[in-house]
Motif scaffolding. Structure first.
Motif, PDB file in Angstrom:
ATOM      1  N   UNK A   1      45.936  37.988  42.997  1.00 51.94           N
ATOM      2  CA  UNK A   1      47.164  38.078  43.332  1.00 51.94           C
ATOM      3  C   UNK A   1      48.249  37.944  41.930  1.00 51.94           C
TER       4      UNK A   1
ATOM      5  N   UNK B   1      41.588  34.196  45.361  1.00 51.29           N
ATOM      6  CA  UNK B   1      41.203  33.629  46.375  1.00 51.29           C
ATOM      7  C   UNK B   1      39.663  34.025  46.503  1.00 51.29           C
TER       8      UNK B   1
ATOM      9  N   UNK C   1      37.314  30.175  51.168  1.00 54.27           N
ATOM     10  CA  UNK C   1      38.411  29.217  51.005  1.00 54.27           C
ATOM     11  C   UNK C   1      39.602  30.296  50.970  1.00 54.27           C
ATOM     12  N   UNK C   2      40.714  29.472  51.394  1.00 55.61           N
ATOM     13  CA  UNK C   2      42.036  30.301  51.858  1.00 55.61           C
ATOM     14  C   UNK C   2      42.931  29.698  50.379  1.00 55.61           C
ATOM     15  N   UNK C   3      42.746  28.774  49.562  1.00 53.88           N
ATOM     16  CA  UNK C   3      43.507  28.285  48.535  1.00 53.88           C
ATOM     17  C   UNK C   3      43.410  29.470  47.429  1.00 53.88           C
ATOM     18  N   UNK C   4      44.347  29.608  46.570  1.00 53.97           N
ATOM     19  CA  UNK C   4      44.690  30.161  45.564  1.00 53.97           C
ATOM     20  C   UNK C   4      44.318  29.511  44.252  1.00 53.97           C
TER      21      UNK C   4
ATOM     22  N   UNK D   1      44.879  29.675  40.241  1.00 50.41           N
ATOM     23  CA  UNK D   1      45.628  30.368  39.312  1.00 50.41           C
ATOM     24  C   UNK D   1      45.297  30.127  37.920  1.00 50.41           C
ATOM     25  N   UNK D   2      45.779  31.001  37.193  1.00 52.38           N
ATOM     26  CA  UNK D   2      45.792  30.881  35.664  1.00 52.38           C
ATOM     27  C   UNK D   2      47.088  30.506  35.247  1.00 52.38           C
TER      28      UNK D   2
END
Lengths: 113, 110
Positions: B34, B91, B95-98, B100-101
């Motif tokens: 994403x 993702x 898991x559903x969580x993202x 992030x960088x």
């Protein structure tokens, strides 16, 4: 249509106080997420709800953090006995279903003094 | 451990000067990459989702591409209003969580 809303937008708490942060997801979105974002960093996952069920709370940093979504819509993130290291922006996101893109609210900036 | 690394940390461009932002990832199983844009004091704004290597998506001056190890966000002829922090997230299977960088801060000068 209306996006994700969060309140309050800003919260100042004295160390040791309890706070409650509210999230109103996009209408009809069944998945809801809470993230914590420190200054200059990307958001970090805290917890995830599918409807009213809390399916993942692996990111909650301590037992002082508690989240609920009792009716599968509005969610509240509660932090008990706040500490200075809790100062951050707390972001809420919702998605229509599992595996869909997440839409974020504007965040609540928490400052613990 | 699943990791997302973005580079550069900051990028300064002149208006009209095209460039690319990089997002490299190491994950056990990718279920979506994403791109988000974040303006100061606001929440991340969704831009693109990419699912498989070779996929590309475009929106105005932005184009996102995906390989098995990294994603690029190409910005063509940027304008000052493109100035923001661009966040990449993944993702992971199961898991559903993202995840992030840390983002790339882009500043486009007129």
């Amino acid at each position: 249509g209306a996006g994700v809303s969060q309140s309050p937008r800003y919260k100042v708490a004295k160390r040791g106080q309890d706070v409650a942060l509210r999230c109103d997801p996009i209408s009809g979105h069944v998945s809801l997420f809470w993230y914590q974002q420190a200054l200059g960093q990307g958001p970090e996952f805290l917890t995830y709800f599918q409807n009213e069920a809390q399916l993942d709370k692996s990111g909650l940093p301590s037992d002082r953090f508690f989240a609920e979504r009792p009716e599968g819509s509005v969610s509240t993130l509660k932090i008990q006995r706040t500490q200075q290291e809790d100062s951050a922006v707390y972001l809420c996101a919702s998605s229509l279903e599992r595996e869909y893109e997440q839409y974020f609210g504007p965040g609540t900036r928490l400052t613990v003094t | 451990e699943d990791q997302v690394t973005q580079s550069p940390e900051a990028l300064r461009l002149q208006e009209g000067e095209s460039s690319s932002l990089n997002c490299s990832y190491t994950v056990s199983g990718l279920r979506g990459l994403f791109w988000y844009r974040q303006d100061p004091g606001k929440g991340p704004e969704f831009l693109f989702t990419l699912y498989s290597a070779g996929e590309e998506k475009e929106k105005e001056r932005l184009k996102a591409t995906l390989t098995k190890k990294e994603s690029f966000l190409h910005i063509t002829a940027p304008k000052p209003e493109d100035s923001a922090t661009y966040l990449c997230a993944v993702r992971v299977t199961g898991f559903q969580k993202l995840v992030f960088g840390t983002g790339t801060r882009l500043l486009v000068s007129p």
